[in-house]
Design a protein around this motif. Structure first.
Motif, PDB file in Angstrom:
ATOM      1  N   LEU A 134       0.790  -1.222   0.000  1.00 31.21           N
ATOM      2  CA  LEU A 134       0.000   0.000   0.000  1.00 31.21           C
ATOM      3  C   LEU A 134       0.831   1.287   0.000  1.00 31.21           C
ATOM      4  O   LEU A 134       0.490   2.245  -0.699  1.00 31.21           O
ATOM      5  CB  LEU A 134      -0.968   0.010   1.192  1.00 31.21           C
ATOM      6  N   PRO A 135       1.943   1.371   0.770  1.00 30.76           N
ATOM      7  CA  PRO A 135       2.762   2.604   0.717  1.00 30.76           C
ATOM      8  C   PRO A 135       3.288   2.895  -0.689  1.00 30.76           C
ATOM      9  O   PRO A 135       3.286   4.050  -1.129  1.00 30.76           O
ATOM     10  CB  PRO A 135       3.909   2.297   1.690  1.00 30.76           C
ATOM     11  N   LYS A 136       3.701   1.849  -1.403  1.00 32.64           N
ATOM     12  CA  LYS A 136       4.196   2.046  -2.767  1.00 32.64           C
ATOM     13  C   LYS A 136       3.064   2.480  -3.694  1.00 32.64           C
ATOM     14  O   LYS A 136       3.255   3.327  -4.568  1.00 32.64           O
ATOM     15  CB  LYS A 136       4.819   0.744  -3.286  1.00 32.64           C
ATOM     16  N   ILE A 137       1.884   1.885  -3.479  1.00 29.14           N
ATOM     17  CA  ILE A 137       0.731   2.245  -4.309  1.00 29.14           C
ATOM     18  C   ILE A 137       0.359   3.707  -4.106  1.00 29.14           C
ATOM     19  O   ILE A 137       0.062   4.428  -5.065  1.00 29.14           O
ATOM     20  CB  ILE A 137      -0.473   1.336  -3.975  1.00 29.14           C
ATOM     21  N   SER A 138       0.395   4.181  -2.856  1.00 30.68           N
ATOM     22  CA  SER A 138       0.089   5.581  -2.561  1.00 30.68           C
ATOM     23  C   SER A 138       1.098   6.507  -3.223  1.00 30.68           C
ATOM     24  O   SER A 138       0.737   7.571  -3.744  1.00 30.68           O
ATOM     25  CB  SER A 138       0.080   5.818  -1.047  1.00 30.68           C
ATOM     26  N   LEU A 139       2.361   6.108  -3.208  1.00 31.56           N
ATOM     27  CA  LEU A 139       3.416   6.922  -3.822  1.00 31.56           C
ATOM     28  C   LEU A 139       3.206   7.030  -5.333  1.00 31.56           C
ATOM     29  O   LEU A 139       3.296   8.119  -5.914  1.00 31.56           O
ATOM     30  CB  LEU A 139       4.781   6.299  -3.521  1.00 31.56           C
ATOM     31  N   VAL A 140       2.901   5.898  -5.960  1.00 30.36           N
ATOM     32  CA  VAL A 140       2.654   5.893  -7.413  1.00 30.36           C
ATOM     33  C   VAL A 140       1.405   6.701  -7.739  1.00 30.36           C
ATOM     34  O   VAL A 140       1.392   7.485  -8.701  1.00 30.36           O
ATOM     35  CB  VAL A 140       2.503   4.441  -7.927  1.00 30.36           C
ATOM     36  N   SER A 141       0.363   6.539  -6.934  1.00 32.82           N
ATOM     37  CA  SER A 141      -0.884   7.284  -7.149  1.00 32.82           C
ATOM     38  C   SER A 141      -0.624   8.786  -7.100  1.00 32.82           C
ATOM     39  O   SER A 141      -1.105   9.548  -7.952  1.00 32.82           O
ATOM     40  CB  SER A 141      -1.927   6.907  -6.100  1.00 32.82           C
ATOM     41  N   GLY A 142       0.136   9.198  -6.090  1.00 31.10           N
ATOM     42  CA  GLY A 142       0.442  10.619  -5.945  1.00 31.10           C
ATOM     43  C   GLY A 142       1.239  11.152  -7.118  1.00 31.10           C
ATOM     44  O   GLY A 142       0.980  12.263  -7.606  1.00 31.10           O
ATOM     45  N   ALA A 143       2.207  10.369  -7.586  1.00 35.63           N
ATOM     46  CA  ALA A 143       3.032  10.798  -8.717  1.00 35.63           C
ATOM     47  C   ALA A 143       2.187  10.952  -9.981  1.00 35.63           C
ATOM     48  O   ALA A 143       2.343  11.923 -10.737  1.00 35.63           O
ATOM     49  CB  ALA A 143       4.159   9.797  -8.944  1.00 35.63           C
ATOM     50  N   VAL A 144       1.284   9.992 -10.210  1.00 33.48           N
ATOM     51  CA  VAL A 144       0.395  10.059 -11.386  1.00 33.48           C
ATOM     52  C   VAL A 144      -0.508  11.275 -11.297  1.00 33.48           C
ATOM     53  O   VAL A 144      -0.738  11.980 -12.296  1.00 33.48           O
ATOM     54  CB  VAL A 144      -0.443   8.765 -11.499  1.00 33.48           C
ATOM     55  N   MET A 145      -1.030  11.552 -10.094  1.00 36.56           N
ATOM     56  CA  MET A 145      -1.911  12.699  -9.916  1.00 36.56           C
ATOM     57  C   MET A 145      -1.174  14.016 -10.159  1.00 36.56           C
ATOM     58  O   MET A 145      -1.721  14.947 -10.764  1.00 36.56           O
ATOM     59  CB  MET A 145      -2.519  12.679  -8.510  1.00 36.56           C
ATOM     60  N   MET A 146       0.078  14.104  -9.686  1.00 35.38           N
ATOM     61  CA  MET A 146       0.839  15.334  -9.906  1.00 35.38           C
ATOM     62  C   MET A 146       1.098  15.558 -11.390  1.00 35.38           C
ATOM     63  O   MET A 146       0.994  16.681 -11.892  1.00 35.38           O
ATOM     64  CB  MET A 146       2.153  15.279  -9.123  1.00 35.38           C
ATOM     65  N   LEU A 147       1.418  14.480 -12.103  1.00 36.20           N
ATOM     66  CA  LEU A 147       1.628  14.585 -13.552  1.00 36.20           C
ATOM     67  C   LEU A 147       0.340  15.023 -14.241  1.00 36.20           C
ATOM     68  O   LEU A 147       0.356  15.906 -15.119  1.00 36.20           O
ATOM     69  CB  LEU A 147       2.091  13.238 -14.109  1.00 36.20           C
ATOM     70  N   MET A 148      -0.772  14.436 -13.826  1.00 40.12           N
ATOM     71  CA  MET A 148      -2.064  14.801 -14.388  1.00 40.12           C
ATOM     72  C   MET A 148      -2.366  16.274 -14.112  1.00 40.12           C
ATOM     73  O   MET A 148      -2.856  17.006 -14.994  1.00 40.12           O
ATOM     74  CB  MET A 148      -3.155  13.916 -13.776  1.00 40.12           C
ATOM     75  N   GLY A 149      -2.062  16.727 -12.900  1.00 39.42           N
ATOM     76  CA  GLY A 149      -2.313  18.119 -12.542  1.00 39.42           C
ATOM     77  C   GLY A 149      -1.518  19.092 -13.400  1.00 39.42           C
ATOM     78  O   GLY A 149      -2.042  20.119 -13.852  1.00 39.42           O
ATOM     79  N   VAL A 150      -0.256  18.760 -13.641  1.00 35.33           N
ATOM     80  CA  VAL A 150       0.589  19.612 -14.483  1.00 35.33           C
ATOM     81  C   VAL A 150       0.042  19.672 -15.904  1.00 35.33           C
ATOM     82  O   VAL A 150      -0.013  20.739 -16.527  1.00 35.33           O
ATOM     83  CB  VAL A 150       2.046  19.093 -14.491  1.00 35.33           C
ATOM     84  N   LEU A 151      -0.388  18.516 -16.422  1.00 36.62           N
ATOM     85  CA  LEU A 151      -0.917  18.457 -17.784  1.00 36.62           C
ATOM     86  C   LEU A 151      -2.238  19.225 -17.913  1.00 36.62           C
ATOM     87  O   LEU A 151      -2.488  19.884 -18.923  1.00 36.62           O
ATOM     88  CB  LEU A 151      -1.118  16.997 -18.212  1.00 36.62           C
ATOM     89  N   VAL A 152      -3.083  19.131 -16.861  1.00 35.96           N
ATOM     90  CA  VAL A 152      -4.339  19.883 -16.870  1.00 35.96           C
ATOM     91  C   VAL A 152      -4.052  21.378 -16.790  1.00 35.96           C
ATOM     92  O   VAL A 152      -4.646  22.190 -17.513  1.00 35.96           O
ATOM     93  CB  VAL A 152      -5.260  19.458 -15.699  1.00 35.96           C
ATOM     94  N   PHE A 153      -3.117  21.770 -15.931  1.00 37.70           N
ATOM     95  CA  PHE A 153      -2.761  23.186 -15.749  1.00 37.70           C
ATOM     96  C   PHE A 153      -2.256  23.802 -17.051  1.00 37.70           C
ATOM     97  O   PHE A 153      -2.581  24.941 -17.391  1.00 37.70           O
ATOM     98  CB  PHE A 153      -1.699  23.317 -14.654  1.00 37.70           C
ATOM     99  N   THR A 154      -1.447  23.035 -17.779  1.00 37.68           N
ATOM    100  CA  THR A 154      -0.847  23.544 -19.019  1.00 37.68           C
ATOM    101  C   THR A 154      -1.706  23.254 -20.252  1.00 37.68           C
ATOM    102  O   THR A 154      -1.297  23.556 -21.371  1.00 37.68           O
ATOM    103  CB  THR A 154       0.546  22.935 -19.225  1.00 37.68           C
ATOM    104  N   ASN A 155      -2.860  22.609 -20.024  1.00 34.63           N
ATOM    105  CA  ASN A 155      -3.778  22.239 -21.107  1.00 34.63           C
ATOM    106  C   ASN A 155      -3.154  21.229 -22.067  1.00 34.63           C
ATOM    107  O   ASN A 155      -3.549  21.123 -23.226  1.00 34.63           O
ATOM    108  CB  ASN A 155      -4.229  23.479 -21.898  1.00 34.63           C
ATOM    109  N   GLN A 156      -2.186  20.467 -21.593  1.00 32.36           N
ATOM    110  CA  GLN A 156      -1.513  19.488 -22.440  1.00 32.36           C
ATOM    111  C   GLN A 156      -2.206  18.133 -22.420  1.00 32.36           C
ATOM    112  O   GLN A 156      -2.034  17.339 -23.335  1.00 32.36           O
ATOM    113  CB  GLN A 156      -0.049  19.316 -22.001  1.00 32.36           C
ATOM    114  N   LEU A 157      -2.995  17.853 -21.385  1.00 32.83           N
ATOM    115  CA  LEU A 157      -3.678  16.562 -21.304  1.00 32.83           C
ATOM    116  C   LEU A 157      -4.697  16.428 -22.423  1.00 32.83           C
ATOM    117  O   LEU A 157      -4.802  15.388 -23.073  1.00 32.83           O
ATOM    118  CB  LEU A 157      -4.362  16.403 -19.945  1.00 32.83           C
ATOM    119  N   GLU A 158      -5.442  17.497 -22.678  1.00 26.54           N
ATOM    120  CA  GLU A 158      -6.418  17.474 -23.759  1.00 26.54           C
ATOM    121  C   GLU A 158      -5.721  17.375 -25.110  1.00 26.54           C
ATOM    122  O   GLU A 158      -6.158  16.633 -25.992  1.00 26.54           O
ATOM    123  CB  GLU A 158      -7.283  18.735 -23.710  1.00 26.54           C
ATOM    124  N   VAL A 159      -4.611  18.112 -25.263  1.00 28.84           N
ATOM    125  CA  VAL A 159      -3.849  18.061 -26.515  1.00 28.84           C
ATOM    126  C   VAL A 159      -3.297  16.655 -26.735  1.00 28.84           C
ATOM    127  O   VAL A 159      -3.356  16.106 -27.834  1.00 28.84           O
ATOM    128  CB  VAL A 159      -2.695  19.093 -26.487  1.00 28.84           C
TER     129      VAL A 159
END
Length: 231
Positions: free
Chosen positions: A196-221
């Motif tokens: 579970l600790p590793k899963i939480s770490l991976v989840s957080g990393a994926v969410m941060m990447l998603m947040g950056v992509l949403v902020f820069t409008n790159q996820l939609e692109v």
């Protein structure tokens, strides 16, 4: 890309430290027995069908949340770029919380709900599923909130509903699988829980990447680009 992301978020929500350890408890209410006697449940088909109703309950609530968020976002369509930037920043903060790098006290206040009394007597599986969705725990909150924020940034109401439907499906599949494997569920959960600790770490990393992509409008692109590749 959007659909895969939402489905994966549902899977990560199931694997979160606030949900996975409680699976036997929820199934015990669904089965109408104690958590320790789950493997001796008299009718597996009944447990599976009741679990399906539980899944339907939380799916309805999640989709309704998606409709609400998307409807509000449509009212703010003239300021959608600002909404995306604020949403992306919030998703990054949620990701930092998931990794443990940032501790947000408010997200540690549990809002879990289970009916009192004998298992399976005072609440139907459908109602219990709705209660699960309304009173999500701190671990599922940041992930669900991230999907809701992203759904709110969608151009159409249909896309927002689709994202929340896929999120619900990602959460539903392992729930249903748990009901199918109810005879040996405890053994399987012990194997997963230690990671579970590793899963939480991976989840957080994926969410941060998603947040950056949403902020820069790159996820939609990126999603549009991936669609062109598939064609």
């Amino acid at each position: 890309m959007d659909i895969l992301l939402a489905f994966s978020a549902g899977l990560l929500s199931f694997l979160s430290p606030c949900v996975l350890p409680l699976i036997p408890v929820y199934l015990s209410y669904i089965a109408g027995t104690s958590a320790t006697d789950l493997k001796n449940s008299p009718n597996k088909l009944t447990v599976i069908s009741q679990t399906a109703l539980f899944i339907l309950g939380f799916s309805i609530l999640f989709v309704l949340l998606g409709i609400s968020v998307s409807s509000v976002s449509r009212l703010l369509s003239e300021h959608m770029r600002l909404v995306q930037q604020i949403g992306g920043a919030l998703i990054v903060v949620f990701g930092l919380h998931m990794t443990g790098l940032l501790r947000i006290k408010l997200l540690y206040s549990e809002k879990r709900f289970l009916p009192s009394g004998s298992p399976g007597k005072k609440a139907g599986a459908l109602v219990l599923g709705m209660a699960f969705a309304v009173g999500w725990t701190p671990c599922i909150g940041p992930i669900l909130s991230s999907i809701l924020i992203y759904a709110g940034s969608m151009a159409t109401l249909g896309k927002g509903v689709l994202l929340l439907s896929m999120y619900a499906l990602g959460l539903a599949v392992p729930f249903l699988l748990s009901a199918v494997l109810i005879d040996n569920l405890s053994a399987y959960l012990r194997k997963v829980t230690k990671h579970l600790p590793k899963i939480s770490l991976v989840s957080g990393a994926v969410m941060m990447l998603m947040g950056v992509l949403v902020f820069t409008n790159q996820l939609e692109v990126f999603s549009k680009y991936a669609g062109l590749i598939q064609l």
